[in-house]
Motif scaffolding. Structure first.
Motif, mmCIF file in Angstrom:
data_model
loop_
_atom_site.group_PDB
_atom_site.id
_atom_site.type_symbol
_atom_site.label_atom_id
_atom_site.label_comp_id
_atom_site.label_asym_id
_atom_site.label_seq_id
_atom_site.Cartn_x
_atom_site.Cartn_y
_atom_site.Cartn_z
ATOM 1 N N VAL A 1 39.253 36.206 36.059
ATOM 2 C CA VAL A 1 39.332 35.525 37.520
ATOM 3 C C VAL A 1 38.755 36.594 38.364
ATOM 4 O O VAL A 1 39.071 37.905 38.474
ATOM 5 C CB VAL A 1 41.001 35.358 37.733
ATOM 6 C CG1 VAL A 1 40.907 34.723 39.387
ATOM 7 C CG2 VAL A 1 41.408 34.202 36.992
ATOM 8 N N ALA B 1 39.105 32.136 47.766
ATOM 9 C CA ALA B 1 39.969 32.214 49.147
ATOM 10 C C ALA B 1 40.087 33.482 49.252
ATOM 11 O O ALA B 1 40.054 34.390 48.715
ATOM 12 C CB ALA B 1 41.487 31.665 48.735
ATOM 13 N N GLN C 1 45.308 28.621 43.995
ATOM 14 C CA GLN C 1 43.937 28.630 44.237
ATOM 15 C C GLN C 1 42.972 28.515 43.268
ATOM 16 O O GLN C 1 42.021 27.927 43.475
ATOM 17 C CB GLN C 1 44.004 29.949 45.206
ATOM 18 C CG GLN C 1 44.458 29.818 46.478
ATOM 19 C CD GLN C 1 44.429 31.297 47.238
ATOM 20 O OE1 GLN C 1 44.320 32.249 46.551
ATOM 21 N NE2 GLN C 1 44.583 31.276 48.600
ATOM 22 N N SER C 2 43.181 28.793 42.082
ATOM 23 C CA SER C 2 42.291 28.477 40.956
ATOM 24 C C SER C 2 43.391 28.480 39.641
ATOM 25 O O SER C 2 44.186 29.241 39.629
ATOM 26 C CB SER C 2 41.311 29.310 40.920
ATOM 27 O OG SER C 2 41.358 30.615 40.206
ATOM 28 N N PHE C 3 42.910 27.870 38.657
ATOM 29 C CA PHE C 3 43.605 27.982 37.403
ATOM 30 C C PHE C 3 42.387 27.497 36.237
ATOM 31 O O PHE C 3 41.569 26.800 36.461
ATOM 32 C CB PHE C 3 44.857 27.019 37.421
ATOM 33 C CG PHE C 3 44.534 25.616 37.250
ATOM 34 C CD1 PHE C 3 44.595 24.870 38.509
ATOM 35 C CD2 PHE C 3 44.536 24.790 36.293
ATOM 36 C CE1 PHE C 3 44.074 23.514 38.354
ATOM 37 C CE2 PHE C 3 44.466 23.319 36.410
ATOM 38 C CZ PHE C 3 44.347 22.741 37.478
ATOM 39 N N ASP C 4 42.715 27.984 35.283
ATOM 40 C CA ASP C 4 41.986 27.923 34.148
ATOM 41 C C ASP C 4 42.905 27.551 32.835
ATOM 42 O O ASP C 4 44.201 28.027 32.976
ATOM 43 C CB ASP C 4 40.960 29.008 33.802
ATOM 44 C CG ASP C 4 39.804 28.632 33.070
ATOM 45 O OD1 ASP C 4 39.664 27.620 32.340
ATOM 46 O OD2 ASP C 4 38.901 29.749 32.799
ATOM 47 N N THR D 1 45.613 30.780 32.805
ATOM 48 C CA THR D 1 45.709 31.484 33.909
ATOM 49 C C THR D 1 45.622 31.099 35.400
ATOM 50 O O THR D 1 45.077 30.090 35.678
ATOM 51 C CB THR D 1 44.692 32.727 33.787
ATOM 52 O OG1 THR D 1 43.483 32.124 34.031
ATOM 53 C CG2 THR D 1 44.453 33.282 32.559
ATOM 54 N N SER E 1 45.474 31.795 39.605
ATOM 55 C CA SER E 1 45.383 33.010 40.610
ATOM 56 C C SER E 1 45.831 31.936 41.971
ATOM 57 O O SER E 1 45.357 30.900 42.071
ATOM 58 C CB SER E 1 44.043 33.182 40.895
ATOM 59 O OG SER E 1 43.647 34.216 41.745
ATOM 60 N N SER F 1 36.549 32.231 36.279
ATOM 61 C CA SER F 1 36.623 31.282 37.288
ATOM 62 C C SER F 1 36.568 32.115 38.707
ATOM 63 O O SER F 1 37.206 33.186 38.833
ATOM 64 C CB SER F 1 37.999 30.591 37.329
ATOM 65 O OG SER F 1 38.964 31.113 36.736
ATOM 66 N N ALA F 2 36.218 31.822 39.843
ATOM 67 C CA ALA F 2 36.275 32.501 41.012
ATOM 68 C C ALA F 2 37.190 31.799 41.979
ATOM 69 O O ALA F 2 37.070 30.628 41.999
ATOM 70 C CB ALA F 2 34.546 32.170 41.667
ATOM 71 N N ASN F 3 38.156 32.600 42.547
ATOM 72 C CA ASN F 3 38.892 32.010 43.520
ATOM 73 C C ASN F 3 38.267 32.701 44.745
ATOM 74 O O ASN F 3 38.438 33.897 45.037
ATOM 75 C CB ASN F 3 40.360 32.772 43.036
ATOM 76 C CG ASN F 3 41.382 32.524 44.310
ATOM 77 O OD1 ASN F 3 41.074 31.745 45.328
ATOM 78 N ND2 ASN F 3 42.605 33.230 44.326
ATOM 79 N N ARG G 1 37.977 37.566 42.292
ATOM 80 C CA ARG G 1 38.588 37.076 43.428
ATOM 81 C C ARG G 1 38.162 38.167 44.641
ATOM 82 O O ARG G 1 37.738 39.044 44.266
ATOM 83 C CB ARG G 1 40.292 36.729 43.575
ATOM 84 C CG ARG G 1 40.773 37.889 43.018
ATOM 85 C CD ARG G 1 42.362 37.651 42.832
ATOM 86 N NE ARG G 1 42.939 38.749 41.986
ATOM 87 C CZ ARG G 1 43.199 39.807 42.404
ATOM 88 N NH1 ARG G 1 43.205 40.080 43.590
ATOM 89 N NH2 ARG G 1 43.755 40.661 41.546
#
Lengths: 478, 156
Positions: free
Chosen positions: A383, A240, B74-77, B92, B94, A236-238, A385
């Protein structure tokens, strides 16, 4: 709307309010004779109609706090009428929309989307809306249920039936009151520590990474054997911008000339299903497509990600690893989290990443073992970022506010003799006052070990304290 | 080995959404020392910036030693982990976290490029497991989950 009209609405809301049940009945408003008699306009989804907002504002002031609203049988075709619902009644528990004319998920998104979501909704009724009835007619009841429950993670009952879900022993935020007031520290009692590896030989972890990352960079298809046949992978891409990196101006710095070449597109759309940030992903299909099950699917997905270069051998300080055993049923696995950076090709810019693995010891005779891997991957979550400096995990004490004093190693060693929580409280008072141990302890004792009171007390008397009440300069980091 | 069903994935996704919201709301509340340990059990293993803590008492001790927080996810999975039924969940997260009062509470003479007081990027990984000793309390609950492992770090 005139004050007189608002007063009429207040009267009407009170007539429709059942305080004992905490229930506001807003059903069949179009057929309400009282409204007709007083010539009040029934709320509509027309943007110029203010009635819905007025009613909800009045509802938000009802006491005891409202728990249930029924908007059943109003002929609503649009969810716009509910656009202020989450704003005025964020803690609403039960909602009926039965017998309206809602036909699309976007109507529901007015109470479950970015503009506002009923975070604590427990029960929802959508019976008698085309949205539900068409799905049932087409044998898609499961899809319908999934679409609703995905939008309201707290939902327990849908259309009178229990929703399958996982529970947590969490306090109810609305009812929890402090057992006793606590003052929180103004400083960290704990330092940033180096990598933590427990329950497993450190060389197993380093051997794994020394082989995994170069293979990931240069020959991703060769990783087929190290993923278990039923392994899971997603990324997944954060997107921000990291606040501290922004202040440091890394993105536009001459030291990092390639940062501007980086784009999120290849991560958001790439990898055979795209980024799986569950806070952003919309739709069950995407949620499924972006979770890669089984080693063959995983290899296809990682082969379709942008190319990378992880310098694990050359710059180990740019990576941080924590690893410890986790029990799963009868089995003990290894949870490994690694944080670091890579160069993204062909842009040549730097990305930061976090990667969590669940590993198991490779069984004898397995393909992984035959190929020289000590472990197999059961699960892998990546992740990506925006780039932040690896200074973030430099070991040592950390500041909260600018200008905070930091303890020297000597001071921390001296404090280490104390048990918790005294150690944390003492360090906090010492860092805020520079008082020596004896004075800091007296000050805390005289103030029932409340750090804020102790510091306030100190500020009143500090002018009268002898100079030997204070620690020397070298008790603190320069 | 068991395989995952579409239903496992859906429940896991919803659980992660619900869990992250509850967890960080509790973490950021003034009653966190009383409330956050409820998510853990005496045998839970956790690390905070490389420092190990154990179980509910460990969580309490950890929390006493850190300033007030404000987390922004801001993101989670989340993955259901094949192997048991109901499956463990790997989550997880972030995001960013502000400690204390944030940049506005920095001293007036703080240089403009000082990073102290500003939010840090954090990364947190949880392993959630069904608690065989905690029966579901509400209809529809497939199981009561708790945090069996938690690895937290500041990463930016």
């Amino acid at each position: 709307m005139t004050e007189k009209v608002v007063d009429l609405w207040k009267t009407w809301v009170t007539r429709r309010w059942n305080a004992e049940a905490r229930f506001l009945n807003l059903e069949r408003m179009g057929q309400d004779d009282w409204l007709k008699k007083h010539r009040l306009n029934v709320p509509t989804s027309d943007p110029s109609s203010k009635e819905a907002q007025v009613i909800l504002k009045i509802a938000s002031r009802l006491r005891p706090e409202i728990e249930t609203i029924s908007l059943a049988h109003n002929g609503f075709t649009s969810g716009r009428i509910m656009q202020y619902l989450a704003h005025y009644l964020p803690k609403l528990k039960n909602l009926s929309l039965e017998g309206n004319n809602l036909g699309a998920w976007r109507e529901i998104d007015y109470i479950s989307g970015k503009r506002g979501r009923l975070e604590e909704l427990r029960e929802l009724i959508l019976k008698g809306n085309p949205l539900r009835e068409l799905e049932y007619k087409n044998n898609r009841a499961q899809t319908y249920k999934s679409e609703v429950s995905r939008r309201f993670p707290s939902l327990e009952i849908l259309d009178g039936e229990p929703v399958a879900r996982v529970g947590f022993d969490a306090p109810s935020t609305s009812t929890s009151t402090p057992a006793h007031p606590r003052t929180m520290l103004s400083t960290f009692a704990w330092n940033m520590e180096p990598s933590f590896i427990a329950g497993v030989d450190g060389s197993l972890v380093s051997n794994f990474f020394m082989r995994f990352f170069p293979t990931f960079d240069n020959a991703r298809r060769d990783l087929l054997d190290v993923y278990a046949p039923n392994a899971t992978f997603s990324f997944s891409a954060n997107t921000a911008i990291p606040p501290r990196a922004r202040i440091l101006g890394i993105h536009s710095s001459k030291e990092y000339p390639h940062q501007r070449n980086l784009a999120w597109g290849p991560w958001l759309e790439g990898g055979n299903g795209g980024s799986r940030n569950l806070g952003r992903v919309n739709g069950l299909q995407k949620v499924s497509q972006s979770l890669h099950l089984g080693h063959e699917e995983i290899i296809k997905a990682i082969a379709a990600l942008p190319l990378t270069q992880h310098d694990v051998a050359g710059s180990p300080e740019k990576f941080s690893v924590d690893a410890f055993p986790v029990r799963q049923g009868e089995q003990t696995n290894l949870l490994i989290t690694v944080h670091g950076q890579f160069i993204e090709k062909p842009a040549e810019g730097i990305r930061s990443f976090d990667r969590s693995f669940v590993l198991a010891i490779a069984p004898d005779g397995s393909r992984a073992k035959q190929r020289g891997w000590d472990v197999i991957i059961l699960s892998d979550q990546l992740v990506i970022r925006g780039y932040s400096l690896h200074d973030a995990w430099t070991p040592g004490p950390m500041r909260v506010q600018a200008g905070d004093l930091l303890p020297s190693p000597g001071l921390q060693q001296a404090l280490a003799a104390l048990p918790m929580p005294q150690r944390a409280l003492m360090q906090d008072v010492i860092l805020r006052t520079r008082l020596n141990f004896q004075f800091a302890e007296d000050c805390l004792k005289n103030n029932e070990w409340d750090v804020d009171r102790a510091v306030a007390n100190f500020e009143q008397v500090q002018g009268n304290l002898p100079s030997d009440a204070f620690l020397p300069q070298d008790a603190f980091l320069p | 080995m068991s395989t995952l069903t579409q239903n496992d994935i859906e429940i896991a996704t919803r659980a992660a959404d619900h869990f992250t919201r509850l967890y960080y709301t509790t973490y950021d509340s003034p009653t966190r020392v009383d409330d956050l340990p409820n998510f853990y059990r005496p045998n839970s293993a956790l690390t905070w910036n490389g420092k190990p803590f154990e179980g509910t008492d460990g969580v309490r001790e950890l929390l006493i030693g850190i300033p007030s927080t404000k987390h922004e996810v801001q993101s989670f999975d989340c993955h259901p982990i094949p192997g048991s039924q109901p499956p463990n969940l790997l989550v997880t997260v972030s995001g960013i976290v502000t400690h204390g009062k944030g940049p506005s509470a920095n001293p007036a003479n703080t240089p403009r490029h000082a990073i102290d007081g500003h939010p840090r990027v954090f990364s947190q990984t949880f392993m959630l497991a069904p608690d065989p000793n905690a029966p579901p309390t509400k209809s529809g609950e497939v199981a009561k989950y708790y945090i069996t492992a938690d690895a937290f770090r500041f990463v930016g």
